[in-house]
Design an enzyme around this catalytic site. Structure first.
Site, PDB file in Angstrom:
ATOM      1  N   GLY A   8       0.818  -1.204   0.000  1.00 26.17           N
ATOM      2  CA  GLY A   8       0.000   0.000   0.000  1.00 26.17           C
ATOM      3  C   GLY A   8       0.849   1.251   0.000  1.00 26.17           C
ATOM      4  O   GLY A   8       1.885   1.315   0.660  1.00 26.17           O
ATOM      5  N   VAL A  64      17.076   8.540  -1.036  1.00 28.20           N
ATOM      6  CA  VAL A  64      17.941   7.444  -1.473  1.00 28.20           C
ATOM      7  C   VAL A  64      18.768   7.869  -2.682  1.00 28.20           C
ATOM      8  O   VAL A  64      19.992   7.661  -2.733  1.00 28.20           O
ATOM      9  CB  VAL A  64      17.099   6.191  -1.802  1.00 28.20           C
ATOM     10  CG1 VAL A  64      17.955   5.139  -2.526  1.00 28.20           C
ATOM     11  CG2 VAL A  64      16.498   5.593  -0.536  1.00 28.20           C
ATOM     12  N   ARG A  81       0.696  -5.481  -6.328  1.00 32.72           N
ATOM     13  CA  ARG A  81       0.701  -6.752  -5.601  1.00 32.72           C
ATOM     14  C   ARG A  81       1.247  -7.824  -6.533  1.00 32.72           C
ATOM     15  O   ARG A  81       0.843  -7.931  -7.696  1.00 32.72           O
ATOM     16  CB  ARG A  81      -0.718  -7.130  -5.163  1.00 32.72           C
ATOM     17  CG  ARG A  81      -1.433  -6.038  -4.361  1.00 32.72           C
ATOM     18  CD  ARG A  81      -0.841  -5.866  -2.977  1.00 32.72           C
ATOM     19  NE  ARG A  81      -1.584  -4.870  -2.201  1.00 32.72           N
ATOM     20  CZ  ARG A  81      -1.274  -4.484  -0.972  1.00 32.72           C
ATOM     21  NH1 ARG A  81      -0.210  -5.019  -0.387  1.00 32.72           N
ATOM     22  NH2 ARG A  81      -1.984  -3.599  -0.337  1.00 32.72           N
ATOM     23  N   PHE A  82       2.169  -8.630  -6.051  1.00 37.06           N
ATOM     24  CA  PHE A  82       2.787  -9.661  -6.887  1.00 37.06           C
ATOM     25  C   PHE A  82       3.045 -10.896  -6.032  1.00 37.06           C
ATOM     26  O   PHE A  82       4.173 -11.196  -5.661  1.00 37.06           O
ATOM     27  CB  PHE A  82       4.092  -9.124  -7.495  1.00 37.06           C
ATOM     28  CG  PHE A  82       4.702 -10.015  -8.544  1.00 37.06           C
ATOM     29  CD1 PHE A  82       3.956 -10.482  -9.614  1.00 37.06           C
ATOM     30  CD2 PHE A  82       6.047 -10.367  -8.479  1.00 37.06           C
ATOM     31  CE1 PHE A  82       4.524 -11.292 -10.591  1.00 37.06           C
ATOM     32  CE2 PHE A  82       6.634 -11.169  -9.439  1.00 37.06           C
ATOM     33  CZ  PHE A  82       5.865 -11.629 -10.503  1.00 37.06           C
ATOM     34  N   ASP A 133       5.289  -5.261   5.969  1.00 38.88           N
ATOM     35  CA  ASP A 133       5.821  -6.592   6.267  1.00 38.88           C
ATOM     36  C   ASP A 133       5.959  -7.476   5.034  1.00 38.88           C
ATOM     37  O   ASP A 133       6.921  -8.232   4.908  1.00 38.88           O
ATOM     38  CB  ASP A 133       4.980  -7.287   7.347  1.00 38.88           C
ATOM     39  CG  ASP A 133       3.520  -7.459   6.927  1.00 38.88           C
ATOM     40  OD1 ASP A 133       3.112  -6.877   5.911  1.00 38.88           O
ATOM     41  OD2 ASP A 133       2.797  -8.172   7.637  1.00 38.88           O
ATOM     42  N   THR A 175       4.334   2.605   5.611  1.00 37.10           N
ATOM     43  CA  THR A 175       2.937   2.180   5.696  1.00 37.10           C
ATOM     44  C   THR A 175       2.203   3.080   6.676  1.00 37.10           C
ATOM     45  O   THR A 175       2.755   3.419   7.731  1.00 37.10           O
ATOM     46  CB  THR A 175       2.794   0.717   6.151  1.00 37.10           C
ATOM     47  OG1 THR A 175       1.435   0.441   6.511  1.00 37.10           O
ATOM     48  CG2 THR A 175       3.671   0.403   7.351  1.00 37.10           C
ATOM     49  N   ASP A 214      -0.146   2.229   8.484  1.00 36.71           N
ATOM     50  CA  ASP A 214      -0.643   1.420   9.606  1.00 36.71           C
ATOM     51  C   ASP A 214       0.258   1.466  10.838  1.00 36.71           C
ATOM     52  O   ASP A 214      -0.175   1.103  11.932  1.00 36.71           O
ATOM     53  CB  ASP A 214      -0.810  -0.040   9.172  1.00 36.71           C
ATOM     54  CG  ASP A 214      -1.756  -0.198   8.000  1.00 36.71           C
ATOM     55  OD1 ASP A 214      -2.673   0.638   7.866  1.00 36.71           O
ATOM     56  OD2 ASP A 214      -1.573  -1.136   7.206  1.00 36.71           O
ATOM     57  N   ASP A 234       2.620  -0.485  11.676  1.00 39.89           N
ATOM     58  CA  ASP A 234       2.600  -1.826  12.262  1.00 39.89           C
ATOM     59  C   ASP A 234       3.855  -2.645  11.983  1.00 39.89           C
ATOM     60  O   ASP A 234       3.835  -3.872  12.087  1.00 39.89           O
ATOM     61  CB  ASP A 234       1.374  -2.595  11.754  1.00 39.89           C
ATOM     62  CG  ASP A 234       1.381  -2.794  10.241  1.00 39.89           C
ATOM     63  OD1 ASP A 234       2.224  -2.164   9.554  1.00 39.89           O
ATOM     64  OD2 ASP A 234       0.544  -3.568   9.733  1.00 39.89           O
ATOM     65  N   MET A 261      -8.637   3.132   8.936  1.00 37.97           N
ATOM     66  CA  MET A 261      -7.763   2.052   8.473  1.00 37.97           C
ATOM     67  C   MET A 261      -6.776   1.623   9.571  1.00 37.97           C
ATOM     68  O   MET A 261      -6.815   2.118  10.686  1.00 37.97           O
ATOM     69  CB  MET A 261      -7.018   2.493   7.217  1.00 37.97           C
ATOM     70  CG  MET A 261      -7.860   2.508   5.955  1.00 37.97           C
ATOM     71  SD  MET A 261      -6.874   3.015   4.528  1.00 37.97           S
ATOM     72  CE  MET A 261      -7.925   2.423   3.202  1.00 37.97           C
ATOM     73  N   ARG A 301      -5.450  -1.916   9.139  1.00 43.61           N
ATOM     74  CA  ARG A 301      -5.354  -3.372   8.967  1.00 43.61           C
ATOM     75  C   ARG A 301      -5.546  -4.058  10.311  1.00 43.61           C
ATOM     76  O   ARG A 301      -6.599  -3.905  10.915  1.00 43.61           O
ATOM     77  CB  ARG A 301      -4.029  -3.747   8.293  1.00 43.61           C
ATOM     78  CG  ARG A 301      -4.103  -5.055   7.555  1.00 43.61           C
ATOM     79  CD  ARG A 301      -2.887  -5.337   6.724  1.00 43.61           C
ATOM     80  NE  ARG A 301      -1.649  -5.353   7.479  1.00 43.61           N
ATOM     81  CZ  ARG A 301      -0.528  -5.889   7.037  1.00 43.61           C
ATOM     82  NH1 ARG A 301      -0.480  -6.447   5.850  1.00 43.61           N
ATOM     83  NH2 ARG A 301       0.555  -5.845   7.765  1.00 43.61           N
TER      84      ARG A 301
END
Length: 319
Positions: free
Chosen positions: A11, A23, A72-73, A103, A125, A127, A129, A169, A171
């Site tokens: 996300g 970077v 997403r893969f 993660d 993220t 989240d 988390d 949100m 998760r």
């Protein structure tokens, strides 16, 4: 190292562009080339590369989302896919990889490192988390977006004497709900890390009505339950008409906050330093305001915990 790559996965989160910028510019300061990988691990497998220079990351520090896109893969879990991705990078002369995400992104980086290709993870993220770091890129911006939204909803709740359930949100983590609920003065907060008591929420609502309170805000994290379901449960118990607002993906967008931009710069710079020190399989984080790095595996050996002292405080302040 003379050439490294950077990708974003999972996300999107405000501040990812600021990390990409850091970077590239930190690497160029050390005369190291940086290849941008488009569409995450899928792009890594397909060789969707572009050499990034200082100018190509100009004017993105203030932009939300990710310049490199995300995808997403799930196929990347396969060993043959990972080995092909490593071959692609070696064909381009890439010697190290910086990944930005949560993660799932870290898991891919760890598997590449295990196969001999050095990677460094940066937590990106909303989240918040990712174990091992107190804050992730995007959390602060999302938090401010949620607080601003709650404040606006409270204006309407006050004007029409309504009770609102607001779903946010996160998760399986309750950080957004917890921090936003405390910052916005919510009467009740429901988070996955703490069992909720419907009777307690009902008591708080009825106690507020008894003392003349005509509006209330209840925050529920998506990892607990759907906001509409909670509203229905409370209506059945109290007879009070309750409205629901699901904030949704508005929480992921927007210009990153100053805090997220500064953190992005510090994270991105440290990730490059680690690769130049030939230290792969590391994750970058922040603890007690200091930038740290730790073994990527620790992100899977421990579980993120919300600060439950904030949960206790929110209950004490919302009497």
């Amino acid at each position: 190292m003379k050439k490294i790559a950077v990708l974003t996965s999972g996300g999107d989160a405000p501040g990812m562009n600021a990390v990409i910028r850091a970077v590239v510019r930190k690497a160029r300061f050390h005369n190291v080339d940086v290849v941008g990988v488009y569409h995450g691990y899928e792009g890594l497998y397909n060789g969707n590369f572009e050499l990034l220079d200082i100018g190509s990351v100009g004017d993105i520090i203030q932009r939300g989302g990710t310049k490199l896109y995300s995808a997403r893969f799930p196929e990347f879990k396969q060993d043959d896919i990972q080995y092909r991705a490593i071959e692609r990078m070696k064909e381009e002369g890439i010697e190290g990889l910086v990944v930005i995400g949560g993660d799932g992104t870290y898991r891919g980086a760890m598997q590449l490192t295990d196969k001999g290709f050095p990677c460094v993870g940066i937590p990106g993220t909303i989240d918040n988390d990712v174990p091992g770091t107190e804050y992730t890129i995007g959390f602060d911006t999302a938090l401010n977006t949620v607080v601003e939204s709650i404040d606006k909803i409270r204006d309407t709740a006050t004007s029409h004497e309504n009770t609102f359930v607001i779903e946010v949100m996160g998760r399986d983590a309750g950080d957004i709900a917890l921090w936003a609920g405390l910052a916005a003065g919510a009467e009740s907060i429901l988070i996955p890390e703490e069992a909720y008591d419907l009777d307690d929420i009902v008591t708080r609502l009825e106690r507020g009505v008894a003392r003349g309170k005509r509006h209330s805000i209840i925050i529920v994290a998506e990892g607990v339950m759907n906001g509409h379901k909670l509203a229905n449960l409370l209506e059945e118990r109290t007879g009070i008409k309750i409205r629901t607002s699901v904030l949704g993906h508005i929480q992921r967008g927007g210009s990153p906050s100053a805090r997220d931009r500064v953190l992005a710069g510090r994270f991105g710079a440290r990730a490059v330093e680690l690769l130049l020190e030939n230290k792969g399989g590391r994750a970058v984080g922040v603890k007690n305001h200091a930038i740290i790095d730790y073994d990527l595996r620790k992100a899977f050996e421990t579980k993120h915990q919300a600060d439950l002292s904030l949960y206790t405080l929110s209950k004490e302040l919302s009497i």
